[in-house]
Enzyme design. Sequence first.
Site, PDB file in Angstrom:
ATOM      1  N   HIS A 117      -5.726   4.111   0.827  1.00  0.00           N
ATOM      2  CA  HIS A 117      -6.751   4.311   1.862  1.00  0.00           C
ATOM      3  C   HIS A 117      -6.569   3.244   2.937  1.00  0.00           C
ATOM      4  O   HIS A 117      -6.250   2.102   2.647  1.00  0.00           O
ATOM      5  CB  HIS A 117      -8.149   4.200   1.249  1.00  0.00           C
ATOM      6  CG  HIS A 117      -9.213   4.801   2.091  1.00  0.00           C
ATOM      7  ND1 HIS A 117      -9.784   4.152   3.158  1.00  0.00           N
ATOM      8  CD2 HIS A 117      -9.802   6.025   2.056  1.00  0.00           C
ATOM      9  CE1 HIS A 117     -10.680   4.936   3.732  1.00  0.00           C
ATOM     10  NE2 HIS A 117     -10.716   6.081   3.083  1.00  0.00           N
ATOM     11  N   ASP A 174     -10.009  12.141  -2.502  1.00  0.00           N
ATOM     12  CA  ASP A 174      -9.305  13.422  -2.628  1.00  0.00           C
ATOM     13  C   ASP A 174      -8.669  13.602  -4.001  1.00  0.00           C
ATOM     14  O   ASP A 174      -8.470  14.745  -4.441  1.00  0.00           O
ATOM     15  CB  ASP A 174      -8.236  13.525  -1.538  1.00  0.00           C
ATOM     16  CG  ASP A 174      -8.864  13.605  -0.159  1.00  0.00           C
ATOM     17  OD1 ASP A 174      -8.513  12.778   0.702  1.00  0.00           O
ATOM     18  OD2 ASP A 174      -9.742  14.468   0.036  1.00  0.00           O
TER      19      ASP A 174
HETATM   20  C1  SDX Z   1      -9.061  10.572   3.463  1.00  0.00           C
HETATM   21  O1  SDX Z   1     -10.101   7.108   6.738  1.00  0.00           O
HETATM   22  C2  SDX Z   1     -10.991   7.757   5.950  1.00  0.00           C
HETATM   23  O2  SDX Z   1     -12.137   7.355   5.787  1.00  0.00           O
HETATM   24  C3  SDX Z   1     -10.443   9.076   5.344  1.00  0.00           C
HETATM   25  C4  SDX Z   1     -11.269   9.647   4.230  1.00  0.00           C
HETATM   26  C5  SDX Z   1     -12.587  10.206   4.719  1.00  0.00           C
HETATM   27  O3  SDX Z   1     -13.516  10.337   3.909  1.00  0.00           O
HETATM   28  O4  SDX Z   1     -12.617  10.647   5.916  1.00  0.00           O
HETATM   29  O5  SDX Z   1     -11.490   8.668   3.236  1.00  0.00           O
HETATM   30  C6  SDX Z   1     -10.523  10.829   3.592  1.00  0.00           C
HETATM   31  O6  SDX Z   1      -8.326  10.952   4.333  1.00  0.00           O
HETATM   32  C7  SDX Z   1      -8.564   9.756   2.294  1.00  0.00           C
HETATM   33  C8  SDX Z   1      -7.027   9.473   2.368  1.00  0.00           C
HETATM   34  C9  SDX Z   1      -6.269  10.760   1.962  1.00  0.00           C
HETATM   35  N1  SDX Z   1      -4.861  10.567   2.238  1.00  0.00           N
HETATM   36  C10 SDX Z   1      -3.934  10.504   1.251  1.00  0.00           C
HETATM   37  O7  SDX Z   1      -4.209  10.535   0.053  1.00  0.00           O
HETATM   38  C11 SDX Z   1      -2.500  10.403   1.744  1.00  0.00           C
HETATM   39  C12 SDX Z   1      -1.737   9.320   0.936  1.00  0.00           C
HETATM   40  N2  SDX Z   1      -2.238   8.008   1.350  1.00  0.00           N
HETATM   41  C13 SDX Z   1      -1.388   7.292   2.284  1.00  0.00           C
HETATM   42  O8  SDX Z   1      -0.679   8.063   3.174  1.00  0.00           O
HETATM   43  C14 SDX Z   1      -2.083   6.057   2.844  1.00  0.00           C
HETATM   44  O9  SDX Z   1      -2.672   5.411   1.784  1.00  0.00           O
HETATM   45  C15 SDX Z   1      -3.061   6.230   3.975  1.00  0.00           C
HETATM   46  C16 SDX Z   1      -2.479   6.974   5.103  1.00  0.00           C
HETATM   47  C17 SDX Z   1      -4.286   6.891   3.489  1.00  0.00           C
HETATM   48  C18 SDX Z   1      -3.450   4.833   4.471  1.00  0.00           C
HETATM   49  O10 SDX Z   1      -2.293   4.184   4.678  1.00  0.00           O
HETATM   50  P1  SDX Z   1      -2.155   2.892   5.640  1.00  0.00           P
HETATM   51  O11 SDX Z   1      -3.384   2.079   5.585  1.00  0.00           O
HETATM   52  O12 SDX Z   1      -1.679   3.331   6.983  1.00  0.00           O
HETATM   53  O13 SDX Z   1      -1.055   2.089   4.889  1.00  0.00           O
HETATM   54  P2  SDX Z   1       0.438   2.538   4.727  1.00  0.00           P
HETATM   55  O14 SDX Z   1       0.618   4.026   4.798  1.00  0.00           O
HETATM   56  O15 SDX Z   1       1.245   1.742   5.670  1.00  0.00           O
HETATM   57  O16 SDX Z   1       0.721   2.122   3.224  1.00  0.00           O
HETATM   58  C19 SDX Z   1       0.916   0.725   2.913  1.00  0.00           C
HETATM   59  C20 SDX Z   1       2.003   0.702   1.843  1.00  0.00           C
HETATM   60  C21 SDX Z   1       3.268   1.425   2.288  1.00  0.00           C
HETATM   61  O17 SDX Z   1       4.314   0.856   1.554  1.00  0.00           O
HETATM   62  P3  SDX Z   1       5.550   0.232   2.388  1.00  0.00           P
HETATM   63  O18 SDX Z   1       6.125   1.421   3.178  1.00  0.00           O
HETATM   64  O19 SDX Z   1       4.949  -0.835   3.303  1.00  0.00           O
HETATM   65  O20 SDX Z   1       6.485  -0.292   1.338  1.00  0.00           O
HETATM   66  O21 SDX Z   1       1.548   1.421   0.688  1.00  0.00           O
HETATM   67  C22 SDX Z   1       2.384   2.562   0.477  1.00  0.00           C
HETATM   68  C23 SDX Z   1       3.089   2.835   1.795  1.00  0.00           C
HETATM   69  O22 SDX Z   1       4.322   3.488   1.565  1.00  0.00           O
HETATM   70  N3  SDX Z   1       1.509   3.688   0.179  1.00  0.00           N
HETATM   71  C24 SDX Z   1       1.877   4.714  -0.585  1.00  0.00           C
HETATM   72  C25 SDX Z   1       0.744   5.543  -0.620  1.00  0.00           C
HETATM   73  N4  SDX Z   1      -0.245   5.007   0.117  1.00  0.00           N
HETATM   74  C26 SDX Z   1       0.246   3.855   0.619  1.00  0.00           C
HETATM   75  N5  SDX Z   1       3.025   4.991  -1.237  1.00  0.00           N
HETATM   76  C27 SDX Z   1       3.046   6.148  -1.940  1.00  0.00           C
HETATM   77  N6  SDX Z   1       2.009   7.014  -2.010  1.00  0.00           N
HETATM   78  C28 SDX Z   1       0.851   6.733  -1.370  1.00  0.00           C
HETATM   79  N7  SDX Z   1      -0.172   7.570  -1.448  1.00  0.00           N
END
Ligand code: SDX
Length: 377
Positions: free
Chosen positions: A269, A320
């Site tokens: 998140h 989710d």
């Molecule tokens: C919702 O914002 C809200 O409030 C949204 C929500 C709401 O109620 O409206 O809460 C609803 O959208 C929840 C989130 C649903 N999305 C997902 O489940 C998609 C998977 N999650 C990721 O894509 C990620 O966690 C985000 C996009 C949600 C947030 O990511 P950030 O803060 O932009 O951080 P990032 O993507 O840069 O991740 C940091 C690190 C990375 O590693 P490195 O590339 O730096 O080595 O953590 C890793 C990412 O690769 N990482 C993941 C991961 N989430 C983060 N790696 C694998 N799988 C994942 N799910």
Amino acid sequence: MTEQIYKGLAGVVADHTAVSKVNPESNSLLYRGYPVQELAAELSFEEVALLLWNGELPSAAEKEEFRGFERSHRALDPRVRAAIDLLPLDCHPMDVGRTAVSVLGANHPLSEDSSPEAELIKAKELFAAFPAVVAYDQRRRRELELVEPREDLDYSQNFLWMTFGEEAPEEVVDAFRVSMVLYAEHSFNASTFTARVVTSTLADLHSAVTAAIGALKGPLHGGANEAVMHTFEEIGIDPAETREAAAARAKAWMEQALAEKRKVMGFGHRVYKSGDSRVPTMKQALDAMVEYYGRGELMGLYDGLEAAMGEAKNILPNLDYPAGPTYHLMGFDTEMFTPLFIAARITGWTAHIAEQRANNALIRPLSAYNGPDERHL
Ligand code: SDX
């Protein structure tokens, strides 16, 4: 001059809001000051909607007035049905949801009236009308007839009635109600911020909600609940499997996925970094559905994936993650999960639209140019 770039606006405080407070330090979420866990335990989704719109818990008179309004605005608008029937059965249901809201807006006599009174009427009508869109879309894909709404059922009971054509058990209705309350609102998430950007230009409510639906569709945001179920489907769901065996398979799958650098939806998140405050409450609803339907193997998949992600990257589930399998057990088709998120988030989006309109400034950030220097033909 090297400008500071805030990629993804991460960490940027764009404005005030009184609608909700997301607090990662205390891992808490307040809707108009009330902890979401208390609201999920005590209130109907209809009451939570009124709280988000009005800023205060509804009086008995307000609840009664909204009960009558909501129950009399549930029927699928024939113009919306005609538009949905033009869409292919294999198009994404989020496109159906987006189209339905656009058709409702194009036909609404108050579409260009942005007075607070008109906006609240439109918000309440969208709240009441959207379940029929989701229900009809799932049924038409299964070659089933439309089920008309029932005014003797509350919002959650009627949503399930229109979708499945039978009265849902109270355990299922309650888990569904909890999911709606938890999905209702979450400050400046991508789709809500999209709605505020559109509103900031003084565009109408239906344009802002249609844009928000587009943003919600993406698997990094609302589309994640559908993607979670696709993960379970990819691993393989076998009701005859033991919980332990399913967990072992899921763990192995996650280890392989992470080794391939795959992003596994349902985890992580942008704001919560020590766990999504809503997960424990949604997990309780999932547990109730797993017990009710006797599907321990599904919980095995859930546990196995969560354990492997935690061990490998210390990344925790978001809302989710438990929501997806919960909707699966209820009988919703996987592609209908994010339209369910629309139904809930219509409340948060329209509360933010009202807040933006009441204290507006056009949302227009700067950019740092990194293209070619000036040059001439
Ligand atoms: C919702 O914002 C809200 O409030 C949204 C929500 C709401 O109620 O409206 O809460 C609803 O959208 C929840 C989130 C649903 N999305 C997902 O489940 C998609 C998977 N999650 C990721 O894509 C990620 O966690 C985000 C996009 C949600 C947030 O990511 P950030 O803060 O932009 O951080 P990032 O993507 O840069 O991740 C940091 C690190 C990375 O590693 P490195 O590339 O730096 O080595 O953590 C890793 C990412 O690769 N990482 C993941 C991961 N989430 C983060 N790696 C694998 N799988 C994942 N799910």
